[in-house]
Design an enzyme around this catalytic site. Structure first.
Site, PDB file in Angstrom:
ATOM      1  N   ASP A  37      12.276  20.619  -4.207  1.00 39.89           N
ATOM      2  CA  ASP A  37      12.818  20.121  -2.948  1.00 39.89           C
ATOM      3  C   ASP A  37      11.779  20.282  -1.841  1.00 39.89           C
ATOM      4  O   ASP A  37      10.913  21.150  -1.918  1.00 39.89           O
ATOM      5  CB  ASP A  37      14.102  20.899  -2.610  1.00 39.89           C
ATOM      6  CG  ASP A  37      14.919  20.219  -1.527  1.00 39.89           C
ATOM      7  OD1 ASP A  37      14.650  19.035  -1.219  1.00 39.89           O
ATOM      8  OD2 ASP A  37      15.820  20.872  -0.984  1.00 39.89           O
ATOM      9  N   HIS A  54       6.490  12.721  -2.202  1.00 34.92           N
ATOM     10  CA  HIS A  54       6.760  12.622  -3.646  1.00 34.92           C
ATOM     11  C   HIS A  54       5.440  12.487  -4.412  1.00 34.92           C
ATOM     12  O   HIS A  54       5.251  13.105  -5.455  1.00 34.92           O
ATOM     13  CB  HIS A  54       7.655  11.413  -3.955  1.00 34.92           C
ATOM     14  CG  HIS A  54       9.004  11.482  -3.267  1.00 34.92           C
ATOM     15  ND1 HIS A  54       9.749  12.629  -3.220  1.00 34.92           N
ATOM     16  CD2 HIS A  54       9.727  10.535  -2.607  1.00 34.92           C
ATOM     17  CE1 HIS A  54      10.877  12.395  -2.558  1.00 34.92           C
ATOM     18  NE2 HIS A  54      10.886  11.128  -2.170  1.00 34.92           N
ATOM     19  N   LEU A 147       6.033  24.041 -25.679  1.00 36.51           N
ATOM     20  CA  LEU A 147       6.970  23.946 -24.551  1.00 36.51           C
ATOM     21  C   LEU A 147       7.837  22.687 -24.632  1.00 36.51           C
ATOM     22  O   LEU A 147       7.327  21.598 -24.898  1.00 36.51           O
ATOM     23  CB  LEU A 147       6.155  23.899 -23.241  1.00 36.51           C
ATOM     24  CG  LEU A 147       6.951  23.699 -21.948  1.00 36.51           C
ATOM     25  CD1 LEU A 147       7.697  24.970 -21.559  1.00 36.51           C
ATOM     26  CD2 LEU A 147       6.035  23.260 -20.795  1.00 36.51           C
TER      27      LEU A 147
HETATM   28  C1  FPP Z   1      13.245  16.375  -3.266  1.00 33.56           C
HETATM   29  O1  FPP Z   1      12.587  16.280  -2.036  1.00 33.56           O
HETATM   30  C2  FPP Z   1      12.478  15.737  -4.330  1.00 33.56           C
HETATM   31  C3  FPP Z   1      12.884  14.649  -5.053  1.00 33.56           C
HETATM   32  C4  FPP Z   1      14.184  14.002  -4.855  1.00 33.56           C
HETATM   33  C5  FPP Z   1      12.033  14.018  -6.076  1.00 33.56           C
HETATM   34  C6  FPP Z   1      11.086  14.886  -6.861  1.00 33.56           C
HETATM   35  C7  FPP Z   1      10.053  14.015  -7.460  1.00 33.56           C
HETATM   36  C8  FPP Z   1       8.740  14.299  -7.624  1.00 33.56           C
HETATM   37  C9  FPP Z   1       8.137  15.596  -7.331  1.00 33.56           C
HETATM   38  C10 FPP Z   1       7.800  13.240  -8.101  1.00 33.56           C
HETATM   39  C11 FPP Z   1       7.839  12.804  -9.499  1.00 33.56           C
HETATM   40  C12 FPP Z   1       8.344  13.783 -10.505  1.00 33.56           C
HETATM   41  C13 FPP Z   1       7.860  13.952 -11.750  1.00 33.56           C
HETATM   42  C14 FPP Z   1       8.587  14.856 -12.675  1.00 33.56           C
HETATM   43  C15 FPP Z   1       6.649  13.301 -12.237  1.00 33.56           C
HETATM   44  P1  FPP Z   1      13.315  15.577  -0.806  1.00 33.56           P
HETATM   45  O2  FPP Z   1      12.860  14.182  -0.722  1.00 33.56           O
HETATM   46  O3  FPP Z   1      14.803  15.750  -0.921  1.00 33.56           O
HETATM   47  O4  FPP Z   1      12.748  16.438   0.386  1.00 33.56           O
HETATM   48  P2  FPP Z   1      13.444  16.773   1.776  1.00 33.56           P
HETATM   49  O5  FPP Z   1      14.666  17.604   1.466  1.00 33.56           O
HETATM   50  O6  FPP Z   1      12.386  17.542   2.500  1.00 33.56           O
HETATM   51  O7  FPP Z   1      13.782  15.463   2.425  1.00 33.56           O
END
Ligand code: FPP
Length: 258
Positions: A37, A54, A147
């Site tokens: 997050d 992201h 893993l």
């Molecule tokens: C939450 O941050 C994150 C996500 C919803 C997406 C996670 C995805 C990645 C790290 C990229 C691709 C993943 C892989 C496994 C290759 P948020 O957008 O909710 O952040 P915020 O709460 O600060 O708005």
């Protein structure tokens, strides 16, 4: 995998060394699950678009997967996209899907080389090009014995339990299954059937929420929350979480031995 495997990537003289040496390799969590997050906030702090958060988060995914394999963890589960995340702007969703595809294309050989078995957990419904790429990754790594790396995509803990119970009831009613309908039976219909439950659940960016993640499986998980935003999360943070986990006393509802 072992201390030696980890030391290979920690530069000598690094301030991470005492942390690495503080890890008890006999008492590692078998399964670590992470709610990634804070990508949006990371981007906002840098006056960038959310999707840049992201994009930057992929380097953290790489680091955590590599560290988990070197440590010798059995299972790593990353929460990448929930069923609720479809509510996000279309461009953000399509960028995330593109990043997943790209990640897998770039990393497949590394996963194979490191004997990492890639799996996707969640409901069907991803765009077909993304689903095909993920399926290919899962098939290609199916014979890997190191893993297990689960990515939770289009995932909801409540949906997982609902689907599991529905299929179990169908199988019992149709006579395809006998025996008691108990916790083990339900567990065997979950996406994580056959895997140990998470011993350690990590959430980044300081939020104290479970967000519908692995609701059944985290019944007795130890929870570790850090203010670090996901794109800044690296090996040292995973090691800190594990070192903290190893200081905890797990009682599973029992009492402290005197
Ligand atoms: C939450 O941050 C994150 C996500 C919803 C997406 C996670 C995805 C990645 C790290 C990229 C691709 C993943 C892989 C496994 C290759 P948020 O957008 O909710 O952040 P915020 O709460 O600060 O708005």
């Amino acid at each position: 995998m072992s201390l030696q495997d980890l030391l290979e990537v920690v530069p000598s003289g690094s301030d991470e060394l005492p942390l690495v040496r503080s890890i008890d390799f006999e008492r590692l969590p078998r399964h670590v699950a992470i709610i990634m997050d804070g990508n949006g906030r990371w981007a906002k702090l840098r006056h960038k678009r959310r999707v840049e958060g992201h994009r930057a988060g992929i380097a953290s995914v790489r680091d955590v997967v590599e560290t988990s394999a070197r440590l010798g963890l059995k299972v790593l589960t990353l929460y990448a996209f929930s069923v609720e995340n479809w509510k996000r702007p279309k461009t953000e969703v399509s960028t995330l899907m593109g990043l997943l595809k790209h990640y897998l294309r770039m990393e497949l050989n590394t996963l194979l080389k490191n004997n990492i078995r890639f799996r996707v957990i969640g409901r069907p419904g991803l765009p077909s090009d993304v689903a095909d790429e993920l399926e290919r990754g899962a098939e290609r790594t199916a014979g890997c014995t190191g893993l297990i790396f689960n990515i939770a995509l289009n995932y909801s803990g409540r949906a997982e339990i609902t689907d599991a119970v529905r299929r179990l009831v169908e199988d019992v009613s149709a006579g395809r299954r006998s025996g008691p309908v108990d916790e083990d039976a339900i567990g065997s219909y979950l996406y994580t059937a056959g895997q140990p439950d998470p011993d350690l659940l990590i959430r980044t960016s300081g939020e104290m929420r479970i967000s519908n993640f692995l609701l059944w499986q985290i019944a007795y998980s130890e929870i570790w929350v850090t203010d670090v935003l996901w794109p800044d999360f690296r090996r040292r943070h995973l090691l800190q979480a594990i070192a903290d986990y190893q200081k905890r006393e797990r009682r599973y509802g029992g009492i402290t031995p005197v």
